[in-house]
Design a protein around this motif. Structure first.
Motif, short mmCIF file in Angstrom:
data_model
loop_
_atom_site.label_atom_id
_atom_site.label_comp_id
_atom_site.label_asym_id
_atom_site.label_seq_id
_atom_site.Cartn_x
_atom_site.Cartn_y
_atom_site.Cartn_z
N LEU A 279 0.83 -1.22 0.00
CA LEU A 279 0.00 0.00 0.00
C LEU A 279 0.86 1.27 0.00
O LEU A 279 0.35 2.37 0.18
N GLY A 280 2.15 1.12 -0.20
CA GLY A 280 3.02 2.29 -0.32
C GLY A 280 2.95 3.19 0.90
O GLY A 280 2.84 4.41 0.78
N GLN A 281 3.03 2.58 2.09
CA GLN A 281 2.83 3.38 3.31
C GLN A 281 4.13 3.99 3.81
O GLN A 281 4.77 3.47 4.71
N ASN A 282 4.48 5.12 3.23
CA ASN A 282 5.58 5.95 3.74
C ASN A 282 4.93 7.17 4.37
O ASN A 282 4.40 8.01 3.66
N GLY B 218 -5.68 8.43 0.55
CA GLY B 218 -4.68 7.83 1.42
C GLY B 218 -4.30 8.69 2.61
O GLY B 218 -3.14 9.06 2.76
N PRO B 219 -5.26 9.03 3.49
CA PRO B 219 -4.95 9.88 4.64
C PRO B 219 -4.01 9.22 5.66
O PRO B 219 -3.31 9.91 6.39
N GLY B 220 -4.02 7.89 5.70
CA GLY B 220 -3.07 7.17 6.56
C GLY B 220 -3.22 7.56 8.02
O GLY B 220 -4.30 7.45 8.61
N ASP C 293 -10.82 2.07 -2.76
CA ASP C 293 -9.59 2.13 -3.54
C ASP C 293 -9.61 3.46 -4.31
O ASP C 293 -10.51 3.70 -5.13
N ALA C 294 -8.64 4.32 -4.05
CA ALA C 294 -8.64 5.64 -4.67
C ALA C 294 -8.40 5.59 -6.18
O ALA C 294 -8.57 6.59 -6.87
N ASN D 162 -0.71 12.56 -0.31
CA ASN D 162 0.67 12.07 -0.34
C ASN D 162 0.49 10.65 -0.87
O ASN D 162 0.18 9.74 -0.11
N GLU E 223 -9.49 5.91 1.99
CA GLU E 223 -8.36 5.08 2.47
C GLU E 223 -8.68 3.62 2.20
O GLU E 223 -9.81 3.17 2.38
N LEU F 51 4.40 10.65 6.35
CA LEU F 51 5.08 11.94 6.46
C LEU F 51 5.20 12.30 7.94
O LEU F 51 4.22 12.21 8.68
N1 SAM Z 1 -1.26 10.75 3.94
C1 SAM Z 1 -0.40 9.98 4.83
C2 SAM Z 1 0.88 10.71 5.07
O1 SAM Z 1 1.13 11.71 4.38
O2 SAM Z 1 1.62 10.32 5.96
C3 SAM Z 1 -0.12 8.60 4.25
C4 SAM Z 1 0.64 8.59 2.96
S1 SAM Z 1 1.18 7.02 2.40
C5 SAM Z 1 2.39 7.49 1.25
C6 SAM Z 1 -0.08 6.40 1.33
C7 SAM Z 1 -1.44 6.12 1.97
O3 SAM Z 1 -2.33 5.66 0.94
C8 SAM Z 1 -1.45 5.03 3.02
O4 SAM Z 1 -2.27 5.42 4.07
C9 SAM Z 1 -2.05 3.81 2.30
O5 SAM Z 1 -2.73 2.94 3.16
C10 SAM Z 1 -3.00 4.48 1.36
N2 SAM Z 1 -3.29 3.73 0.13
C11 SAM Z 1 -2.50 2.89 -0.55
N3 SAM Z 1 -3.11 2.44 -1.66
C12 SAM Z 1 -4.32 3.03 -1.69
C13 SAM Z 1 -5.43 2.99 -2.57
N4 SAM Z 1 -5.40 2.26 -3.69
N5 SAM Z 1 -6.54 3.72 -2.28
C14 SAM Z 1 -6.58 4.48 -1.15
N6 SAM Z 1 -5.57 4.57 -0.28
C15 SAM Z 1 -4.44 3.85 -0.53
#
Ligand code: SAM
Length: 434
Positions: free
Chosen positions: A2-5, A32-34, A78-79, A98, A53, A7
């Motif tokens: 899920l590319g969870q990096n 992707g508010p995370g 899924d965004a 992000n 999310e 911020l």
């Molecule tokens: N916004 C947060 C931040 O800035 O710390 C999180 C950013 S992180 C790079 C990406 C976020 O997108 C994660 O919370 C992840 O779970 C979510 N994500 C990944 N794939 C997604 C998808 N297809 N649809 C919605 N959210 C997704």
């Protein structure tokens, strides 16, 4: 996956949130508010905040956090594919994120490709992708993405962001980009499908000359190059955006003729209060003096119970850029309503049928612009194909989505459509059997 990096730099998060200009905005959508790094700086700023999310656990935490906040909606989705259509009713939508590197491009394509309610987008992605988005077609570093995005959007590279501001740290630099809509009048009209295909094929093998890549056109490649102002040996990365558009127009057989809206010289039948023909006048005369005349509106339905709405082109003399019936138009002199319905369907939607279903008739009044209007409808399983000088874009909507949108923002629509839609509802929302 899920590319969870996440911020972790508060100041940067605040600065990114500010770039979408959230204060007082009707709606901001965050993908992707995370853990809410950006979100906490958006709270209480727009009238409504939609958080999309995919991670179920994060969704549960977000729901708990915003339990008592009616202005915040948390959507587990899924965004790359969530339904954008309910959000047209909010007006000018801001988009921020992000974005996860793995699907960032797909999210952007979903949210930015017309039609979309989004009017401003601010997002963070890999620096290379952002540079590609912002590179001017024809200049170093440009690619298919540059042309495909910039044809609809002005792209600003706002700043580069190092890996240190994330946990865990990604391997590459990131960047923040802002997109605002391009003025539709800044380019001549062209067929979007032709343009997309040429750009994709042209950049598919970027070292090859276009003359060895592109499909055959209406004339020789030498003629195309001359018309567009290219060397016959040109490669994709040498074409400016205007040249890509000119090339698409050449493939369409448009040549260099300027775009035209409607002509004031078309002739319409003029009718009396009983809708009987009493003469003929030009379009300009009919509209200038409020003479009674005739028009048809069409609703095109698909098998999912969705109706197609067109957004009128910026070249229209009446209601430019407003959303309208699937197809609509005046009756030509001597034409019946049924004939006009079949013709408009072919001309504005590329659909060939022998008959349409007549739904109802609306008498001429000041509210209809002195038109008698027949509403017709059809069901189709085919694709809609529209002439770009008449129609900017189009979308399938569920009836309930339209009711909501019309109620909240009637000024987004051409008046004639609202009259027809309300009449269709009053008639019991009949669906086409054809
Ligand atoms: N916004 C947060 C931040 O800035 O710390 C999180 C950013 S992180 C790079 C990406 C976020 O997108 C994660 O919370 C992840 O779970 C979510 N994500 C990944 N794939 C997604 C998808 N297809 N649809 C919605 N959210 C997704």
């Amino acid at each position: 996956s899920l590319g969870q990096n996440f911020l972790v730099d508060e100041d940067l998060a605040r600065w990114i949130a500010d770039q979408v200009e959230p204060d007082g905005a009707p709606l901001v959508i965050e993908a992707g508010p995370g853990l809410r790094a950006l979100t906490q700086h958006l709270e209480d700023r727009p009238k409504h905040l939609l958080l999309v999310e995919k991670d179920r656990e994060l969704v549960a935490t977000l729901r708990e956090h915003y339990l008592d906040e009616p202005g915040v909606t948390v959507l587990e989705a899924d965004a790359t594919r969530f339904d954008l259509r309910p959000w047209y009713a909010y007006g000018e939508v801001g988009f921020i994120g992000n974005l996860p590197y793995s699907v960032g491009g797909e999210i952007l394509r979903h949210v930015l490709t017309p039609p979309t309610p989004v009017r401003r987008a601010v997002f963070m992605l890999q620096k290379e992708v952002c540079q590609r988005l912002a590179a001017v077609p024809g200049a170093a570093g440009c690619g298919a993405l540059s042309a495909l995005v910039q044809v609809d959007w002005e792209v600003e590279m706002l700043r580069v962001v190092p890996p240190e501001v994330f946990r865990p740290r990604p391997k590459v630099d990131s960047a923040v980009v802002r997109l605002t809509p391009r003025d539709p009048a800044s380019l001549p009209v062209f067929d979007r499908r032709v343009f997309d295909r040429l750009v994709r094929v042209g950049f598919g093998q970027r070292r090859k000359q276009l003359k060895n890549l592109l499909p055959p056109g209406p004339d020789t490649w030498e003629a195309a190059a001359a018309a567009v102002g290219l060397l016959v040996t040109a490669r994709a990365e040498e074409l400016s955006l205007l040249q890509w558009v000119a090339l698409a127009r050449w493939y369409e057989g448009r040549g260099a003729t300027p775009d035209e809206g409607q002509s004031g010289e078309e002739r319409f039948d003029v009718v009396d209060e009983w809708d009987a023909v009493i003469g003929q006048e030009t379009r300009a005369q009919v509209h200038a003096t409020g003479l009674r005349h005739r028009a048809v509106h069409l609703l095109i339905w698909n098998g999912r119970g969705e109706v197609f709405l067109q957004q009128r082109s910026h070249l229209k003399d009446v209601a430019p850029l407003k959303w309208d019936s699937s197809a609509a138009g005046h009756l030509d002199a001597g034409e019946t309503y049924a004939q006009a319905a079949v013709r408009e369907l072919r001309e504005e939607a590329g659909i060939a049928v022998e008959t349409t279903e007549r739904v109802l008739k609306i008498p001429a009044s000041a509210a209809t612009g002195h038109e008698f209007v027949e509403l017709h409808q059809v069901k189709t399983s085919g694709r809609i194909h529209w002439p770009p000088e008449e129609v900017r874009t189009g979308e399938w909507f569920l009836p309930e989505q339209l009711d909501d949108w019309i109620e909240r923002r009637p000024s987004d629509f051409a008046g004639g459509f609202i009259t027809c839609w309300k009449a269709w509802r009053q008639a019991g929302s009949p669906m086409p059997s054809l």
